[in-house]
Design a protein around this motif. Structure first.
Motif, short mmCIF file in Angstrom:
data_model
loop_
_atom_site.label_atom_id
_atom_site.label_comp_id
_atom_site.label_asym_id
_atom_site.label_seq_id
_atom_site.Cartn_x
_atom_site.Cartn_y
_atom_site.Cartn_z
N ARG A 121 -16.15 60.74 -73.13
CA ARG A 121 -17.10 59.61 -73.11
C ARG A 121 -18.50 60.08 -72.74
O ARG A 121 -19.50 59.63 -73.30
CB ARG A 121 -16.60 58.54 -72.12
N GLY A 154 -9.38 50.69 -75.12
CA GLY A 154 -10.31 49.88 -75.89
C GLY A 154 -11.61 49.54 -75.18
O GLY A 154 -12.57 49.10 -75.80
N ASP A 156 -13.66 51.60 -73.84
CA ASP A 156 -14.68 52.60 -74.18
C ASP A 156 -14.62 53.03 -75.64
O ASP A 156 -15.63 53.46 -76.20
CB ASP A 156 -14.51 53.85 -73.32
N PHE A 157 -13.43 52.97 -76.24
CA PHE A 157 -13.23 53.47 -77.59
C PHE A 157 -12.48 52.44 -78.42
O PHE A 157 -11.82 51.56 -77.89
CB PHE A 157 -12.38 54.75 -77.58
N ARG A 158 -12.57 52.59 -79.72
CA ARG A 158 -11.70 51.84 -80.60
C ARG A 158 -10.95 52.82 -81.49
O ARG A 158 -11.50 53.86 -81.88
CB ARG A 158 -12.47 50.82 -81.45
N LYS A 188 -13.14 56.20 -81.95
CA LYS A 188 -14.60 56.18 -82.11
C LYS A 188 -15.19 55.48 -80.91
O LYS A 188 -14.64 54.49 -80.41
CB LYS A 188 -15.00 55.45 -83.40
N ALA A 190 -16.92 53.04 -78.73
CA ALA A 190 -17.19 51.62 -78.96
C ALA A 190 -18.65 51.34 -78.69
O ALA A 190 -19.26 51.89 -77.78
CB ALA A 190 -16.30 50.77 -78.06
N SER A 191 -19.21 50.44 -79.49
CA SER A 191 -20.59 50.02 -79.26
C SER A 191 -20.63 49.09 -78.07
O SER A 191 -19.61 48.60 -77.59
CB SER A 191 -21.13 49.31 -80.50
N GLU A 194 -18.85 45.95 -78.65
CA GLU A 194 -17.41 46.03 -78.70
C GLU A 194 -16.79 46.22 -77.32
O GLU A 194 -15.63 45.91 -77.10
CB GLU A 194 -16.97 47.19 -79.60
N SER A 195 -17.56 46.73 -76.37
CA SER A 195 -17.03 47.00 -75.04
C SER A 195 -17.13 45.76 -74.18
O SER A 195 -18.18 45.13 -74.07
CB SER A 195 -17.82 48.14 -74.37
#
Length: 209
Positions: A121, A154, A156-158, A188, A190-191, A194-195
């Motif tokens: 991250r 989820g 931090d990432f998707r 990927k 996450a934006s 998305e977070s």
């Protein structure tokens, strides 16, 4: 395949368990920049030799090897690389997530996996990817999907969805078939939209049987 799919020429790749340096060699050949982190000093020497050989044989990229643990990754790669990495590679066994000295150990797997993702991250740029691999013979009680679910990854990432378009193909399916009994998950970053909340580190005591 991961380097070709998720990075551009001169893009930065970090392998959190580079072993004898095969990923670094591929990065050099593909005109990428790469940093390999390795806990084992003997393997790190082999990786450096592989890097020198790949460069001597005309590889246009560049790679460096550093020795240390996951907790030391920010210092090992240097402040200039933080937030600029296109691709982070995490092999659960080589990166030490499953235990030390190549001996799988269920105790603390979640903490060590969280540490690896926390390191990733901090390294990744906004559109960066993480490719995680786990060989069947290395598994300790939990599947890769279960580990990610337990960590609530989820935040931090998707997970990158499988692509059914035959023209593009599914990276996960192709990689698994090529490796033979290897779990692969591609994440990927996450934006902010998305977070649900800022990145946090996992504090679990360990993994049950």
């Amino acid at each position: 395949m991961a380097i070709a799919r998720y990075t551009e020429p001169q893009g930065l790749v970090v392998d959190l368990g580079c072993g004898a340096g095969s990923t670094l060699v591929e990065a050099i050949r593909a005109d990428r920049l790469a940093i390999g982190v390795e806990r084992n000093s003997r393997l790190a020497r082999e990786a450096r030799e592989a890097v020198v050989s790949a460069t001597a044989h005309g590889g246009p990229g560049f790679a460096a090897v550093v020795v240390g643990e996951l907790a030391d990754v920010p210092e090992l790669v240097g402040p200039d690389s933080l937030g600029k990495v296109s691709l982070v590679l995490i092999d659960l066994a080589r990166a030490g997530v499953l235990g030390t000295h190549g001996r799988p150990d269920a105790s603390g797997v979640l903490d060590r996996f969280s540490e690896a993702l926390h390191a990733a991250r901090g390294l990744l740029r906004a559109d960066g990817h993480v490719v995680i691999t786990a060989r069947e013979r290395d598994r300790v009680c939990w599947s890769l999907a279960d580990l990610l679910s337990e960590l609530g990854v989820g935040l931090d990432f998707r997970v990158v969805e499988s692509d059914d378009d035959a023209a593009r193909g599914s990276f996960c399916r192709v990689r698994c078939a090529a490796a033979g009994r290897t779990d692969v998950v591609v994440l990927k970053l996450a934006s902010s939209a998305e977070s649900a909340e800022p990145a946090t580190r996992h504090e679990s005591a360990g993994v049950g049987s």
